[in-house]
Design a protein around this motif. Structure first.
Motif, mmCIF file in Angstrom:
data_model
loop_
_atom_site.group_PDB
_atom_site.id
_atom_site.type_symbol
_atom_site.label_atom_id
_atom_site.label_comp_id
_atom_site.label_asym_id
_atom_site.label_seq_id
_atom_site.Cartn_x
_atom_site.Cartn_y
_atom_site.Cartn_z
ATOM 1 N N ARG A 316 0.876 -1.129 0.203
ATOM 2 C CA ARG A 316 -0.182 -0.099 -0.080
ATOM 3 C C ARG A 316 0.850 1.458 0.158
ATOM 4 N N ARG A 469 -4.677 8.508 -3.245
ATOM 5 C CA ARG A 469 -5.121 7.145 -2.942
ATOM 6 C C ARG A 469 -6.260 6.506 -3.828
ATOM 7 N N THR A 473 -5.351 3.212 -5.897
ATOM 8 C CA THR A 473 -6.331 2.064 -5.951
ATOM 9 C C THR A 473 -6.437 1.945 -7.300
ATOM 10 N N GLU A 478 -7.349 -2.555 -5.974
ATOM 11 C CA GLU A 478 -8.414 -2.566 -4.679
ATOM 12 C C GLU A 478 -8.050 -1.436 -3.803
ATOM 13 N N PRO A 479 -9.110 -1.003 -3.042
ATOM 14 C CA PRO A 479 -8.749 0.217 -2.101
ATOM 15 C C PRO A 479 -7.456 0.215 -1.283
#
Lengths: 758, 141
Positions: A316, A469, A473, A478-479
């Protein structure tokens, strides 16, 4: 759609203003860029642009453009960055052109190329198809080539050739990769490749080709050497293309295709270590360089190493960091390039060793550039802080070696940029140098504007977090739960950063002394590194090209011979490659008149090569054309026959008109030229091959010819003349293309003719 | 004498070209043939008449503009549908719907495209012969 169309319209309008008033070219281009930022921003906020239609069906390609969450912030940023750069260019270029002894009108072409480059970058960021991405990449490489060679001196031309060879040459690898993908999956559309299971058929070698193809754009080692050389370009080019926009193209494309790389961890690992190699070695070279723009060029290579390691490590923080990095780095680096240009224009100096003490005479520029230095170096209260935070967080997940290398890289960034800033602005001015004049305000204000943005986003990071963000994504599929924000506590990343800044500051002050030693090491590496190998290759290529030129394109006769011979060889290869020897039809009695007419025409053509008088030559050529008209008349196509007679009549008159301008013995002289007989032999041989190919293709009429479908469809297309319907409808795009070629050829021929008469 | 004939034939050839274009979709003929026939008339003028008169009658001064206009018209027909989200070369009226007629001419965007071709071919012919014929006839001015 109208938004997209408005971009070239705005650019053309700016060009027209520039043509009318060259002094306004820079400002008109700036306004066009402002328009594009506004249009992109409005589309992003109100109704994100989306266009998808079939294109190159044989590759399964789509002409798909979408202002998605990944492309939108970066497209707005790229177009937005062009505004201060073009405004800076408006102040910079008149003096630059004057210095080079060139007329102000030359600046119009410069700004036009900058706008085309910006359009290519926006296209790249909107493209949702690999083929479109490839085309946009090629366009950026071409514009970069033209802009680097803008000054047209020996150094610029050599640098431009190197840049084109590396950036456009490696794009061919990208093309190879995408063709392999199209062959295996039947599509180049990213949306189709995202479907579950769609990407499984892609061979690893295709992905390696694509990654290698784009890494050179971001000047990653070992294909980095074009970037420091490209610094011969005017400063606005370095500030826009080679600090922020073009170099970001490679990383951006990797973000777009990151989902394809998920299954190849070894490739991602390779990219990670290539990134580390770039950020370490280029950091050392930056510390050793003496020219302002060279320091900044090596810094860009090192910084894009940051981006690459975050993208390759993933996770992430990595994916958010890689998406955000392009903007965080570009704003500040662009300001630093413009600072270097402003200082050089004001003092005539471009080396740290000859500069110093300029802070007193240029306080505003010194302050603004200090903010930019701190921005790239990632200090708090600048946008750069967050990119370094994300880098360290990503590397902490990866292990101690990666964390150590990243910390060292952060220290090195502050060291080489600190050395640059201190070398220019701090201390005392060098004895014996001219007293500096303050740079013009037009060169300082864009730097101040960018530095203000660097500081503003260092305080107000919420909108960045929201935008990037969403971008991450898209990359991750995906988030992504990660933040662009200051830490609440004295985290491990912050402690590592503090240590790195302390080391970096010490190195910056010390670097002013040991810089020359590192500089010599960088020069030695340059002599033995990949850049030197590329130079050797380029020299060998130049010699080969010269040899081929002598063989192929010595004169028009030779060019035609080579084209005909090559076409004949390829057609023969095609015929023999077909394992099932094609069936041929028999010559029917009814066909004998047609065949006899064709034979007469075929005999007349080589005889024309022996003609020595203009009249005989024109008559023989006319005879060939009229014979072909007769063939159509015999084949029940009187309308085509009539048209050919009309066209042939005009061609005959044209031949007479052209030959009347030639010396009367021109044909005789041509026969005595070297290779004249060989050309006749090649022409006859190519004709025989064409006859064989035509006989193989046409002597057997298939039971269900594809033309039957045209006849059937012509009626539904509101037409009865099938030929007209085919030309105007079924292949209307081809006809329009041919018309464009005809018009361009006529304009070219007329211009040459007018030039001769003048 | 030849100049008189050329001047008489030229308008007839232009009318024939117009007819070839207008009938192109229903009968034999198309924009290229129309442009070539009109071009032949222009060539006849350049061969038979004084260059100044040929230039005036064939509109040679405006020929470069005709060349560009013809191309623009064809490109507009080809690319305009893209602005409305349709594929290039989408002609109207669409298959299955009725087209209005104006004599032999069917009001169809393909006919407009054909007109672009005709104008381009005529413009190209006139530009070429206007440039080359003074040289042939030896009257550069």
């Amino acid at each position: 759609m109208l938004t997209i169309l408005s971009f070239p319209a705005a650019a053309l309008l700016a060009l027209a203003v520039g043509q009318a008033r060259p002094a306004l070219a820079g400002w008109a281009a700036t306004l066009a860029a402002v328009w594009m930022v506004g249009a992109l921003g409005a589309s992003w906020a109100l109704d994100p642009l989306s266009l998808d239609m079939p294109w190159f069906a044989s590759l399964g390609s789509r002409f798909a453009l979408e202002l998605d969450a990944l492309g939108a912030p970066l497209a707005v940023y790229t177009a937005g960055l062009a505004v201060p750069v073009l405004a800076y260019g408006a102040a910079y270029m008149p003096a630059h052109l004057h210095e080079k002894g060139r007329p102000p009108r030359d600046g119009v072409a410069f700004f036009a190329m900058m706008l085309v480059f910006m359009l290519a970058m926006v296209l790249l960021m909107l493209a949702q198809d690999l083929l479109l991405i490839f085309l946009a990449l090629e366009l950026t490489a071409l514009m970069s080539f033209l802009l680097i060679r803008f000054d047209e001196d020996e150094e610029s031309l050599a640098a431009a050739r190197t840049a084109l060879t590396v950036t456009a040459g490696t794009s061919l690898l990208f093309l190879l990769g995408l063709l392999m993908i199209a062959q295996r999956t039947g599509t180049t559309s990213l949306a189709a490749l995202r479907q579950p299971g769609a990407a499984e058929a892609i061979p690893d070698i295709a992905l390696v080709c694509m990654v290698a193809g784009v890494l050179a754009k971001s000047a990653q080692m070992p294909l980095h050497f074009w970037l420091p050389r490209a610094m011969t370009a005017p400063t606005p080019v370095s500030a826009y293309l080679h600090s922020a926009a073009m170099v970001s193209a490679g990383l951006f494309v990797l973000l777009r295709i990151r989902f394809l790389l998920e299954g190849t961890s070894w490739l991602l690992d390779g990219m990670l270590w290539l990134g580390f190699a770039s950020l370490t070695l280029a950091g050392l070279f930056a510390l050793g360089s003496d020219r302002f723009k060279r320091v900044l060029a090596y810094s860009t290579i090192a910084q894009y190493g940051y981006g690459l390691v975050m993208l390759a490590a993933g996770g992430r923080h990595g994916l958010l960091g890689a998406s955000f990095f392009i903007m965080a780095h570009g704003l500040a680096k662009c300001a630093l390039f413009m600072t270097a240009g402003a200082v050089t224009q004001a003092t005539g100096e471009e080396r740290i060793s000859n500069s110093g003490g300029l802070g007193r005479s240029m306080p505003l520029l010194a302050l603004a550039s200090l903010v930019a230095v701190l921005g790239v170096a990632g200090l708090p209260l600048t946008i750069g802080f967050f990119k370094d935070e994300l880098l360290l967080k990503t590397m902490l997940d990866r292990g101690p070696v990666a964390t150590g290398l990243a910390t060292a890289a952060i220290a090195m960034t502050l060291a080489y940029l600190g050395r640059l800033w201190l070398g220019i602005f701090a201390g005392r001015s060098r004895p014996g140098t001219q007293p500096p004049t303050a740079p013009r305000i037009g060169l300082v204000l864009p730097v101040v504007g960018l530095s203000a943005a660097v500081a503003l986003f260092g305080i107000w990071s919420a909108p960045l977090e929201q935008a990037f963000r969403a971008a991450a994504t898209v990359v991750a599929g995906e988030p992504v739960e990660a933040h662009i924000a200051y830490p609440d506590t004295l985290s491990l990343e912050l402690k590592l950063s503090l240590a790195a800044w302390a080391a970096g500051l010490a190195l910056a002050i010390g670097g002013l002394r040991f810089g020359p030693i590192l500089g010599r090491a960088a020069a030695a590496a340059g002599r033995a590194g990949p850049g030197a190998a590329a130079d050797l290759l380029a020299e060998a290529g130049r010699r080969l090209s010269h040899l081929l030129h002598e063989l192929e394109v010595r004169d028009a006769r030779n060019r035609l011979s080579v084209t005909l011979a090559a076409a004949a060889v390829f057609v023969l290869m095609g015929i023999f490659a077909d394992r099932d020897w094609p069936r041929t039809g028999a010559l029917r009695f009814d066909d004998i008149p047609v065949a006899a007419t064709l034979l007469v025409a075929a005999l007349a053509a080589p005889i024309a090569t022996a003609a020595t008088s203009h009249t005989a030559f024109v008559m023989l050529m006319s005879f060939v054309g009229m014979s072909l008209a007769l063939v159509f008349a015999l084949a029940h196509a009187p309308d085509v026959a009539l048209l050919l007679v009309v066209v042939q009549t005009m061609l005959t008159l044209l031949f007479i008109a052209v030959l009347s301008r030639m010396p009367h013995d021109v044909l005789m002289a041509a026969r005595r030229k070297r290779g004249a007989r060989r050309s006749v032999v090649v022409g006859v041989a190519a004709g025989i091959v064409a006859t064989v190919a035509a006989w193989l293709a046409l002597s057997v009429i298939p039971t269900d010819p594809p033309t039957a479908e045209f006849v059937r469809l012509a009626e539904t297309a509101h037409g009865k003349d099938v030929v007209t319907v085919i030309l105007a409808d079924f292949r209307g795009l081809g006809t329009a293309g041919e018309m464009t070629v005809l018009v361009v050829a006529i304009i070219g021929a007329t211009a040459i003719w007018a030039g001769r008469r003048a | 004498m030849s100049a008189v004939v050329a001047r008489a034939v030229f308008p007839l050839l232009l009318a024939a070209a117009l007819a070839l274009w207008a009938r192109g979709y229903a009968e034999i003929g198309d924009g290229f043939s129309a442009g070539a026939i009109a071009g032949t008339g222009a060539v006849l003028m350049f061969v038979a008449c004084d260059h100044g008169m040929a230039r005036r009658r064939t509109g040679a001064g405006a020929a470069p503009a005709l060349l560009a206009l013809g191309l623009l018209l064809a490109l507009l027909v080809v690319l305009a549908p893209v602005a409305f989200g349709l594929p290039p070369v989408t002609h109207f009226p669409r298959p299955g719907s009725e087209a209005h007629r104006f004599g032999a001419l069917e009001l169809h965007t393909a006919a407009l495209f054909d007109l672009g071709i005709a104008v381009t071919v005529y413009g190209a012919t006139v530009v070429a012969f206007d440039q080359l014929f003074p040289a042939l006839k030896g009257d550069e001015q």
